[in-house]
Design an enzyme around this catalytic site. Sequence first.
Site, PDB file in Angstrom:
ATOM      1  N   THR A 121     -56.096   6.538  16.036  1.00 15.90           N
ATOM      2  CA  THR A 121     -56.078   7.754  16.856  1.00 15.90           C
ATOM      3  C   THR A 121     -56.809   7.491  18.168  1.00 15.90           C
ATOM      4  OG1 THR A 121     -56.028   9.161  14.896  1.00 15.90           O
ATOM      5  CG2 THR A 121     -56.750  10.194  16.944  1.00 15.90           C
ATOM      6  N   ASN A 174     -44.389   6.191  10.822  1.00 11.39           N
ATOM      7  CA  ASN A 174     -45.184   6.399   9.618  1.00 11.39           C
ATOM      8  C   ASN A 174     -44.468   7.226   8.545  1.00 11.39           C
ATOM      9  OD1 ASN A 174     -45.928   8.021  12.082  1.00 11.39           O
ATOM     10  ND2 ASN A 174     -46.669   9.401  10.495  1.00 11.39           N
ATOM     11  N   HIS A 221     -57.812   1.068   7.908  1.00 11.47           N
ATOM     12  CA  HIS A 221     -57.574   1.737   6.623  1.00 11.47           C
ATOM     13  C   HIS A 221     -56.105   1.777   6.220  1.00 11.47           C
ATOM     14  CE1 HIS A 221     -56.091   5.909   7.609  1.00 11.47           C
ATOM     15  NE2 HIS A 221     -56.636   5.647   8.781  1.00 11.47           N
ATOM     16  N   CYS A 223     -45.234  23.278   3.884  1.00 10.40           N
ATOM     17  CA  CYS A 223     -45.861  24.341   3.098  1.00 10.40           C
ATOM     18  C   CYS A 223     -47.378  24.343   3.168  1.00 10.40           C
ATOM     19  CB  CYS A 223     -45.423  24.247   1.640  1.00 10.40           C
ATOM     20  SG  CYS A 223     -46.140  25.546   0.632  1.00 10.40           S
TER      21      CYS A 223
HETATM   22  C1  LIG Z   1     -52.485   6.465  10.422  1.00 11.72           C
HETATM   23  C2  LIG Z   1     -51.840   6.426  11.731  1.00 11.72           C
HETATM   24  C3  LIG Z   1     -52.560   6.759  12.894  1.00 11.72           C
HETATM   25  C4  LIG Z   1     -53.978   7.262  12.857  1.00 11.72           C
HETATM   26  O1  LIG Z   1     -54.857   6.242  12.501  1.00 11.72           O
HETATM   27  P1  LIG Z   1     -56.395   6.581  12.200  1.00 11.72           P
HETATM   28  O2  LIG Z   1     -57.036   5.251  12.068  1.00 11.72           O
HETATM   29  O3  LIG Z   1     -56.405   7.366  10.951  1.00 11.72           O
HETATM   30  O4  LIG Z   1     -56.923   7.345  13.358  1.00 11.72           O
HETATM   31  C5  LIG Z   1     -51.897   6.667  14.091  1.00 11.72           C
HETATM   32  N1  LIG Z   1     -50.614   6.263  14.163  1.00 11.72           N
HETATM   33  C6  LIG Z   1     -49.916   5.942  13.071  1.00 11.72           C
HETATM   34  C7  LIG Z   1     -48.491   5.500  13.210  1.00 11.72           C
HETATM   35  C8  LIG Z   1     -50.495   6.018  11.824  1.00 11.72           C
HETATM   36  O5  LIG Z   1     -49.780   5.724  10.745  1.00 11.72           O
END
Ligand SMILES: *Cc1c(COP(=O)(O)O)cnc(C)c1O
Length: 496
Positions: free
Chosen positions: A77, A156, A206, A329
Amino acid sequence: MSTRDLIYLDYAATTPVDPSVIGAMTRSLAAEGGCGNPSSLHAFGRRAAKRIEAARAEVAALIGAASEEIVFTSGATESDNLAVLGVAHAAAHRGRHVVSSRIEHKAGLDPCKRLEKEGFAVTLVTSDRSGRIDPGAVEAALRPETVLVSVMWVNNETGVIQDVAAIGALCRERGILYHTDAAQAVGKIPVAVHALPVDLLSFTAHKLYGPKGIGALYVRAGVRARVLPLLVGGGQEGGLRPGTLPTHQIVGFGAACALARALLEAEGPRLTALRERLWGQLRAIRGVHLNGEGAPRVPGVLNVSFEGVEGESLVTGLEELALSTGSACNSASSEPSYVLRALGRDSQLAQSSLRFSFGRFTTPEDIDRAAVAVQREVRRLRALSPATDLPGTGATADAEVVGEAGGPGRDVWIRFRLRVCSGRVSGVSHRVYGCPHTLAAAAWLAGRLPGRTGEELMPGTPAEWAQTLAVPVEKLGRLLTLEDALRECQRRWPAV
Ligand SMILES: *Cc1c(COP(=O)(O)O)cnc(C)c1O
């Protein structure tokens, strides 16, 4: 149900931390002499800095970058924000136009919205029905004053892989910087930035078996001066991301990247086989749609829509599985997946989607158990769905009243069928498509109708139902659809 009996199929949301990564982090936290501030010049600081630089080299190696090109952040992010806002702000005097896509993660979309508020123009390119962004569409969106293109590498929700080489090449020819959100790509498919026309790339620990709260932005050598920092402070990370570096987080990220690099080649085919195994079983269910069909996809994600079955209701019934749905939802937003809508799915099919995502610790047995459970739940919910209830089933009572509201393609679809005897409801059946709140409210209402006359058919108001059933106010609209169906019953009430 204990978490041990649960099958975790939400690796695209976050991955479990690999035990060896936990080991490396724990040792780093406890390490004598590694406890210094990496900016300090004494021995404690130098030792921490050494650990960080070793980890930085591992992080860089996973994407084929040089250590100096890695800027540590708090996650993807922040990396997306730094890339989009940082580049746009630095280039504002040259041009105020940015191109991105409708299927970006919110971490990429919201910085674009921020730029619009600041007076930039933003063009969002749409995907085709397979979930791919056509490089030609990106090209068509470019203007002389475009300063940045930001199109993600892997989506994602669908796992669809974009043609970053082609998009990057268009940008390179024109001197436009290209950023890609690679949070779902790094560690999943080969990523080699030195061989690609990519200038900035976001990723996060993560999503690749590392800890939460640490990520990186790759900034190609020579591009740093074209990015303004979001934070100001101690000047760390070449001033692009100041703040004391979190040694243990970075050590964990480094260990996770080293492991990912070692396992990548074997994991790809293994996960592809698991994905095909799952799809092979799910496709046997009638009315299933593979989202992203025909497009190249990462091995560990399978996104499927089930006609006539609302995603959140499905997830609620699948207690033994941990997975995500495109249903709105219980999510923070009230819109069903904008990514699936961009693919051309109607609202109901977008609401009816499940994302299965799996990885390092998933076994074929997990996949088979998941498929059996999904088959069971889809069958159960379909038995409730109006789509499967064909009209004209002969009723034997004095009269039958049918009231229907909402409809196919919508978020809610309800049909009440009342048997009326001597002017009162003597029996009720209902069919419903909707989220768990809607299902619960429909069943509750149906139980309150017997004995009522047409005039007194409505058991209170939707606001009262919502209160009794603890339905959040923002879902009240769905209950209004139930009210509409009952009003329809009243209108059709047989004259005496
Ligand atoms: C998970 C994700 C993010 C956010 O990553 P964080 O490390 O949780 O801030 C941004 N872009 C995509 C495509 C993601 O899958």
